[in-house]
Design a protein around this motif. Sequence first.
Motif, short mmCIF file in Angstrom:
data_model
loop_
_atom_site.label_atom_id
_atom_site.label_comp_id
_atom_site.label_asym_id
_atom_site.label_seq_id
_atom_site.Cartn_x
_atom_site.Cartn_y
_atom_site.Cartn_z
N SER A 88 -103.14 63.20 -17.05
CA SER A 88 -103.17 63.30 -17.97
C SER A 88 -105.05 63.33 -18.17
O SER A 88 -105.91 63.86 -19.02
N GLY A 89 -105.57 62.23 -17.31
CA GLY A 89 -106.97 61.95 -17.70
C GLY A 89 -107.72 63.02 -16.47
O GLY A 89 -108.68 63.09 -16.40
N LEU A 90 -107.05 64.38 -15.87
CA LEU A 90 -106.80 64.78 -14.28
C LEU A 90 -109.01 65.62 -15.27
O LEU A 90 -109.65 65.53 -14.16
N LEU A 91 -108.91 66.41 -15.75
CA LEU A 91 -109.85 66.84 -16.14
C LEU A 91 -110.70 66.35 -17.73
O LEU A 91 -111.59 66.28 -17.56
N ALA A 92 -109.60 65.41 -18.62
CA ALA A 92 -110.51 64.96 -19.44
C ALA A 92 -111.37 63.51 -19.40
O ALA A 92 -112.31 63.74 -20.10
N GLN A 93 -110.58 63.13 -18.74
CA GLN A 93 -111.93 62.19 -18.34
C GLN A 93 -112.89 62.51 -17.60
O GLN A 93 -113.77 61.90 -18.10
N GLU A 94 -112.63 63.37 -16.91
CA GLU A 94 -114.29 64.70 -15.41
C GLU A 94 -115.24 64.26 -16.78
O GLU A 94 -116.37 64.43 -17.02
#
Lengths: 258, 70
Positions: A88-94
């Motif tokens: 889930s953090g693949l794009l959200a975190q970036e």
Amino acid sequence: MKSDIIKELRMGIRTSRFLVIIASFLFFAILTPIMMKYILPQLLHNQFQGMNEASISQMIDMSQKGALLGYMSDLFEIGTIIVVFALSGLLAQEIKENTLVLPICSGKKLLSIVGSKLLVFSVFLILASTLGMVISYLYAGILFSFDIGLWPVLVIGLLYGGYMIFLLSLAMLFGTFIKNAIGTGFMTLGFSLFIYFIGSYFKLHTYLPSGLLIGAQGILNNQADQNLGITLALFLIMVFVISKITLIRLENKEWNER
Amino acid sequence: MNTIELTGEMIIMLLPLLAIQMGLTIYCVIKIMKEGVENLNKWAWLAICIFINLIGPITFLIVGRKRDAS
């Protein structure tokens, strides 16, 4: 593109995403046949005193096929939760940490960034689910007997990998809407369960990615009542459309906002 | 009371599972000690990783790792 792929591979190892997914797949692949063979019969025997072996084996499908079906159900129930929250953090975190700004400013194309993420994790998910399925097949075969061929098991692994790719593309799309990884995870999970519910209620699995899971169960039960070609084609179109929307969302994003 | 009888064959079959669990726990304990934690304190994460089977280390790796260190 090559440098982006290498970066994603490094990030996957560094953030332990690969480790989390492969460890959980292997854990359930090994655990399910053992549960079926040793633990469930003993638990049933303790619960219903006086029950003999024959009645216990009637209650649970103690065969290689039964163990594989159990593993597939675990993979859908717990595996998807783990995959969704790991990715889930693949794009959200970036986006949240503004780490995409530097590559974009240095001239990297968004297509290359999103494409490399999708490619690396898609290949990994397919390999992980196929490996998990083969290990479960071998374990169940050793514990019970080899009733099924390896080929259907490989196909089932690929179909489950396909479903995981759908979850990955969804997690990337929702990551552009919600900058929080956990929120993205819950939204992806909710949406995937909603799709499964819609497929079951309106009998639309053939036209939805959840049809890949139903098709995989059909292969194991020798019930080819679903046209997998249509499901696969629609699944590919959906992943393409979702990735395209993700790209458009990123292209229209104001990167210097605080 | 529910009792599960452990046989020699069962223990051999459970060894890879034990290896995965132990490996993950040791990996997480090292990460907690070296890199620090987020969202909960160090001791809480240590307890979660050691006492909660599989899900504990996985939860730590997803939400408990300190971002700056990774």
